[in-house]
Scaffold this active site. Structure first.
Site, short mmCIF file in Angstrom:
data_model
loop_
_atom_site.label_atom_id
_atom_site.label_comp_id
_atom_site.label_asym_id
_atom_site.label_seq_id
_atom_site.Cartn_x
_atom_site.Cartn_y
_atom_site.Cartn_z
N PHE A 235 0.82 -1.22 0.00
CA PHE A 235 0.00 0.00 0.00
C PHE A 235 0.85 1.27 0.00
CE2 PHE A 235 -2.19 -3.29 2.58
CZ PHE A 235 -3.12 -3.68 1.64
N THR A 465 -1.45 -8.41 -5.50
CA THR A 465 -2.51 -7.83 -6.31
C THR A 465 -2.84 -8.62 -7.57
OG1 THR A 465 -0.84 -6.47 -7.39
CG2 THR A 465 -1.99 -5.50 -5.51
N ILE A 583 -9.64 -3.49 -18.28
CA ILE A 583 -9.41 -4.31 -17.10
C ILE A 583 -8.71 -5.58 -17.56
CG2 ILE A 583 -10.50 -5.56 -15.21
CD1 ILE A 583 -10.61 -2.46 -15.02
N GLU A 659 -5.15 2.30 -6.74
CA GLU A 659 -5.45 3.43 -5.87
C GLU A 659 -6.92 3.86 -5.89
OE1 GLU A 659 -1.68 3.71 -4.53
OE2 GLU A 659 -2.14 3.08 -6.54
#
Length: 693
Positions: A235, A465, A583, A659
């Site tokens: 993060f 991720t 995506i 984000e």
């Protein structure tokens, strides 16, 4: 820019390639690599916020069986750095509470911890300053704000427009100091062998660790080897090396040939691994009678460490959101005796959009127009800051389609009028924005093996991720082969250089390098390259960077229940709808958005690092006191996105999604809480006392 890739594997719901390894415990984090003859490190930390060490007694610690050494500023090897955060054990100066002032190296972690407790540090304590206020007389204007934005901007005449406006909002908003708490704490195994240093490190950028540590340690870059195959979250906290990594390297140099293991505890992470600065924000809005903005001003005061500047770009988001002829933004810093602030998910946009989007909700109430309609009326034709056209901007579609999916209409604007038993019920909305960043320096190499498979190598990191999967899908499409023909290698400086995983740039930068390498492979070896064919490519300059403004957008909706007697806040459902380019993998993307919105809910309701200015100490520096959202806090989170085609951002058409999921969540919840109660919350987190009047 490298020509676009035709999607075949991209856009498909491919299961995570590292999923089985993760759930079976065979994807090791930094401190889980098997080592032999290992020693353990435990730090000694400053107990005051400012002063000088006058003496340090290590005799009792050194006398313990199993202790190999006690490092202090008196015997630590020299470092060659001007970065005062990383200049570990290089002087007797104490600049914040929790600073590293020593370390014990021992056979077992328990012995190291006990020995560290026996080290006696005598300090000439000095007056410190850890109190943030807008009234300070030492606030200063930094040269730039993170990463390189102008500190202040001014267009038109805000003051005159405010004076002449039919409707105005002039309010102050605050967000607290917050700390990243990834699942895997910051940890390292350091091994010094001759003039070679090997680090298994929990980092978002293996090459960033190398390029930072090598000169600091007086080594050539090729003498530092960093391994980070799997990382348990970051993060932003692991985007830049912190003092713990330097200390591990110093300790390893003291015991060459033996691996030194150092994992920060949760409490140690608070002063040593960065934090989000608290913000004091003033928002001023002016509009005509229909709610069309005539002025917008966003002014921010926040703190930085006295030893190293970090200026969060909190007001930058207000430069690109809405149309208005008069606009100003500013940032001022208070230099305090506190640990060094750093990146935390969506630095700038996350706290800035809380204030900006609550202010827009206040203006909607003032004007008497629906909050969605207000935002639509202020949509700009071009980027308000640069005048450039947007490469794509589908905020309006996100708001409109989100409203239909959420069941926004009809929306009764009257606050405090809906009730379900003892709970006051409200709904709220907020916009999201995050820029499309690029970081230089990513290179990829592709090699064809005897079986016709393609070995794709790049030193990228996967912080949980889905990078392993997404880059494999991109590689397959770039090479026009099935996913099964790709053998991806990432996670270390033994691979071609890669930029840090940060600012939602990973897929953009690494994917672009892979696509370039694939095109070069075909150009140099034909459409059917033979075994051992090999090509290297890198991220190319994007010729459209100066032609378009590039941002991802989204809209967030929340339903909030506030208990009429206790003030308890619950969020039974949220919706996030995003326009973030192509995506790459819907499955891992949904997880990214879900995680971002969950973190945003946590920001809205819980997260608050309570800094006691008397001691410069975060008093709730563990999970008992620093609350983060858990499963019990989360209701239904509906995630969706628009099929956005943006050919200008990169060859994949993706914008980055790490984000934007957190941006706007807290504002949507705060706006819904107002709708439920009629009480306007301008300070995070939204604790029950906020709603007890």
């Amino acid at each position: 820019m490298t020509r676009a890739v035709t999607p075949r594997a991209m856009g498909t719901d491919h299961e995570r390639l590292d999923g089985r390894a993760k759930v079976t415990g065979t994807a090791p984090y930094a401190c889980e690599y098997p080592t032999e003859d290992t020693v353990h490190l435990h730090p000694v930390q400053a107990a005051v916020a400012r002063g000088r060490i006058t003496s340090i007694d290590t005799a009792a610690a050194e006398a313990l069986d199993g202790v190999h050494a006690v490092l202090t500023h008196l015997n630590a090897p020299p470092l060659y750095t001007e970065d005062r955060e990383l200049a570990v054990l290089q002087s007797d100066e104490i600049s914040f509470r929790g600073q590293l002032v020593g370390a014990v190296i021992a056979d077992h972690p328990e012995i190291a911890r006990h020995a560290a407790d026996l080290v006696r540090v005598t300090v000439d304590q000095q007056l410190h300053d850890a109190r943030l206020s807008t009234e300070r007389d030492d606030l200063y204007k930094p040269d730039v704000v993170n990463p390189a934005f102008d500190t202040d901007t001014r267009d038109g005449d805000v003051e005159t427009a405010m004076a002449a406006a039919e409707h105005t909002i002039d309010q102050r908003y605050t967000t607290p100091m917050e700390h990243n708490n990834p699942m895997e704490p910051h940890s390292s195994i350091a091994l010094w062998d001759g003039e070679q240093l090997t680090l298994h490190d929990s980092t978002q950028g293996a090459h960033t660790v190398r390029s930072t540590l090598a000169p600091a340690l007086g080594l050539a870059p090729e003498s530092v080897h960093v391994v980070a195959r799997h990382v348990g979250g970051g993060f932003g906290a692991k985007g830049m090396p912190h003092a713990n990594v330097v200390l591990a390297a110093l300790a390893a140099r003291h015991v060459p040939g033996r691996p030194v293991k150092f994992a920060l505890t949760r409490q140690q992470m608070f002063p040593l691994a960065g934090h989000r600065t608290p913000t004091l924000q003033r928002m001023r809005l002016a509009s005509d009678g229909d709610g069309r903005l005539t002025a917008l001003a966003h002014d921010v005061v926040e703190h930085t460490s006295r030893i190293k500047e970090f200026a969060e770009q909190t007001a930058v988001c207000s430069r690109n959101m809405y149309a208005t002829p008069n606009r100003s933004t500013s940032h001022r810093l208070a230099p305090l005796d506190v640990p060094v602030p750093s990146w935390m998910r969506a630095p700038g946009e996350c706290p800035g959009m809380f204030a900006a989007e609550v202010a827009m909700d206040e203006l909607a109430t003032e004007v008497g127009v629906d909050p969605i309609e207000l935002r639509l009326r202020n949509e700009p034709d071009t980027d308000p800051e640069t005048g450039l056209p947007f490469s794509s901007r589908n905020l309006a579609a996100c708001l409109q389609q989100g409203a239909e999916r959420f069941g926004w209409n009809p929306h009764d604007p009257e606050p405090g009028t809906r009730r379900h038993r003892d709970w006051l019920v409200g709904t709220g909305v907020a916009s999201s924005i995050y820029p499309v960043f690029r970081m230089a320096g990513s290179t990829a190499t592709i090699t064809v093996d005897d079986a016709g498979n393609h070995l794709v190598e790049i030193g990228a990191t996967d912080i949980g991720t889905g990078t392993w999967t997404a880059l494999t899908q991109i590689s397959a499409d770039a090479l026009e082969v099935p996913v099964e023909r790709i053998d991806l290698r990432i996670g270390g400086t033994d691979l071609p250089e890669a930029s840090v995983e940060g600012g939602s740039t990973g897929i953009t930068c690494w994917g672009s390098a892979i696509v370039d390498a694939a095109h070069r492979l075909r150009a140099e070896h034909g459409d059917s390259p033979q075994a051992n064919a090999r090509a290297t490519g890198s991220q190319q300059d994007n010729p459209d960077t100066g032609r378009f403004a590039m941002h991802a957008f989204g809209a967030q909706f929340a339903e909030v229940h506030v208990h009429a007697d206790t003030g308890e806040v619950r969020v039974p459902r949220m919706l996030g709808i995003f326009a973030a380019g192509r995506i790459i993998n819907p499955r891992t993307a949904r997880s990214q958005f879900l995680g971002g919105m969950t973190m945003g809910l946590s920001m809205a309701l819980h997260e608050d690092s309570v800094l006691d200015p008397r001691f410069g100490h975060v008093v709730n520096h563990d999970f008992a006191g620093y609350h983060i959202a858990s499963n019990a806090d989360i209701g239904d989170i509906d995630i969706t996105w628009l099929d956005e085609d943006d050919p200008y951002v990169n060859p994949m058409g993706s914008k980055g999604i790490g984000e934007i999921g957190i941006v706007g969540t807290a504002a949507a919840i705060a706006n819904a809480a107002y709708h439920a109660t009629g009480i306007r919350a301008r300070d995070l987190p939204l604790t029950p006392d906020t709603f007890l009047t």
